[in-house]
Design a protein around this motif. Structure first.
Motif, PDB file in Angstrom:
ATOM      1  N   LYS A 119     -15.978  43.256  -8.333  1.00 11.76           N
ATOM      2  CA  LYS A 119     -17.442  43.324  -8.316  1.00 11.76           C
ATOM      3  C   LYS A 119     -18.062  42.654  -9.535  1.00 11.76           C
ATOM      4  N   LEU A 120     -17.298  42.591 -10.634  1.00 11.26           N
ATOM      5  CA  LEU A 120     -17.845  42.104 -11.897  1.00 11.26           C
ATOM      6  C   LEU A 120     -17.358  40.719 -12.297  1.00 11.26           C
ATOM      7  N   LYS A 121     -16.270  40.248 -11.709  1.00 13.18           N
ATOM      8  CA  LYS A 121     -15.601  39.056 -12.238  1.00 13.18           C
ATOM      9  C   LYS A 121     -16.479  37.805 -12.227  1.00 13.18           C
ATOM     10  N   GLU A 122     -17.449  37.729 -11.304  1.00 13.50           N
ATOM     11  CA  GLU A 122     -18.332  36.568 -11.274  1.00 13.50           C
ATOM     12  C   GLU A 122     -19.274  36.540 -12.476  1.00 13.50           C
ATOM     13  N   GLN A 123     -19.399  37.677 -13.165  1.00 17.94           N
ATOM     14  CA  GLN A 123     -20.248  37.734 -14.349  1.00 17.94           C
ATOM     15  C   GLN A 123     -19.512  37.279 -15.614  1.00 17.94           C
ATOM     16  N   CYS A 124     -18.216  37.024 -15.493  1.00 22.09           N
ATOM     17  CA  CYS A 124     -17.451  36.516 -16.633  1.00 22.09           C
ATOM     18  C   CYS A 124     -17.880  35.080 -16.953  1.00 22.09           C
ATOM     19  N   LYS A 125     -17.767  34.698 -18.227  1.00 20.88           N
ATOM     20  CA  LYS A 125     -18.174  33.360 -18.643  1.00 20.88           C
ATOM     21  C   LYS A 125     -17.329  32.282 -17.976  1.00 20.88           C
ATOM     22  N   PHE A 126     -16.026  32.555 -17.840  1.00 20.48           N
ATOM     23  CA  PHE A 126     -15.115  31.571 -17.274  1.00 20.48           C
ATOM     24  C   PHE A 126     -14.665  31.987 -15.872  1.00 20.48           C
ATOM     25  N   ASN A 127     -14.635  31.013 -14.960  1.00 21.62           N
ATOM     26  CA  ASN A 127     -14.223  31.301 -13.584  1.00 21.62           C
ATOM     27  C   ASN A 127     -12.775  31.751 -13.492  1.00 21.62           C
ATOM     28  N   ASN A 128     -11.948  31.252 -14.402  1.00 22.05           N
ATOM     29  CA  ASN A 128     -10.517  31.597 -14.389  1.00 22.05           C
ATOM     30  C   ASN A 128     -10.190  32.668 -15.417  1.00 22.05           C
ATOM     31  N   CYS A 129     -11.147  33.495 -15.762  1.00 23.20           N
ATOM     32  CA  CYS A 129     -10.957  34.544 -16.769  1.00 23.20           C
ATOM     33  C   CYS A 129      -9.869  35.520 -16.327  1.00 23.20           C
ATOM     34  N   LEU A 130      -8.926  35.781 -17.211  1.00 23.80           N
ATOM     35  CA  LEU A 130      -7.859  36.742 -16.943  1.00 23.80           C
ATOM     36  C   LEU A 130      -8.175  38.115 -17.543  1.00 23.80           C
ATOM     37  N   HIS A 131      -9.348  38.237 -18.164  1.00 26.38           N
ATOM     38  CA  HIS A 131      -9.838  39.532 -18.667  1.00 26.38           C
ATOM     39  C   HIS A 131      -8.928  40.115 -19.757  1.00 26.38           C
TER      40      HIS A 131
END
Length: 325
Positions: free
Chosen positions: A260-272
């Protein structure tokens, strides 16, 4: 002829025909299923085509085709790390039985199972069993876990097979469906099936007092027809649940609260993990995501299959606390 696989022993398969007859069948040669490197090409729940073979004293069958599966659930093969073992196929709902300390089911194990079920499109319900044995601290742990998973969106049930608590509600969720019971040895899968359908008389064993672990009673996966218009697949206990065939970038997509939140990350390939402006890490610091879930994510991401079963819930909680620091 067409039928459904009700039991698999590795070499023989019990197939129920469309007329309701049970036939013992073997495979015709080797099956190579596109895209699946499996130790067991035929699984309980498969729809298969077979031919009858009659001898002087018996009738058996030869399976020559497996119909396309609507889904299946797999885990890493115990002996062959690059292959998977198909637990069952064509499932409507998986009921993952969870016990807190008798034996312990860790959040890491639960999360690995849920990730795999999400990946293969299978609804999973968490069944907290043996609630009749809970003291106050155990009840607190169980309710804490239930709170975590219900907030994510998973259905949870509290049952006692021994005292028949929650059984009617479980039956309601199974009517008209093919369900599967899974979990560690000793969590009470066979006992729960017996509570649902006492006439089956499935074998059960007590927990080992020395190890606090269950003892295997179900050797092979097997499907049973129940009297209330339902079918259940009882499976052998699982010690660990190794993840297979997942790219690192896709793992977070199988954590619904991450997705639900991953699209709010700065990078599309963010591994968190270490990336700046990560929406998942921000939510974690606000306690909007459970630290136990994030800890499980990191273990899966790092391919930590050697230690995917810890000895107790406390060890998983301790690891989560260390991650938080």
């Amino acid at each position: 002829m067409t039928g459904t696989v009700y039991k698999s022993t590795g070499s023989w398969y019990t197939v129920k025909s469309s007329q309701g007859d049970f036939i013992e069948c073997r495979m015709k040669g080797k099956f190579r299923i596109k895209g699946i490197k499996s130790t067991n090409p035929i699984a309980v729940g498969d729809i298969v085509d077979y031919e009858l073979e009659e001898t002087s004293d018996t009738v058996t069958g030869t399976i020559h085709k497996i119909h396309e599966r609507k889904n299946y659930i797999v885990r890493k093969s115990v002996n062959l790390s690059h292959q998977m073992h198909i637990i069952a196929s064509n499932i409507d709902t998986v009921f993952l039985l969870v016990t807190i300390n008798n034996p312990p089911t860790t959040p890491n194990f639960i999360d690995r199972f849920l990730v795999t079920a999400e990946a293969y499109g299978i609804e999973t319900v968490l069944v907290f069993n043996k609630i009749d044995t809970f003291d106050d601290p155990t009840l607190d742990e169980q309710l804490y876990l239930q709170h975590i998973y219900e907030n994510i969106g998973y259905k949870c049930l509290r049952v006692s097979a021994k005292e028949s608590k929650g059984i009617d509600k479980l039956k309601e969720m199974m009517i008209g469906k093919v369900s599967m019971f899974s979990g560690h040895s000793g969590v009470g899968k066979s006992t729960l099936v017996n509570a649902l359908e006492p006439t089956l008389h499935l074998k059960t064993k007590t927990i080992s007092e020395a190890s606090k672990q269950g003892q295997h009673t179900t050797t092979f996966a097997e499907m049973y027809d129940l009297s209330f218009d339902a079918r259940i697949i009882d499976t052998p206990g699982i010690k660990g649940f190794g993840i297979v065939d997942m790219e690192k970038e896709e793992i977070s997509g199988y954590f619904p609260e991450f997705f639900k939140l991953k699209e709010q990350c700065k990078f599309n390939n963010c591994l968190h993990k270490d990336e700046p402006n990560c929406a998942i890490k921000k939510a974690l610091k606000k306690d909007e995501i459970a630290w136990s879930r994030y800890n499980s994510y990191l273990k899966i991401l790092e391919g930590d299959d050697e230690n995917y079963r810890t000895d107790s819930y406390d060890e998983d909680r301790k690891a989560s606390d260390e991650t938080r620091k």
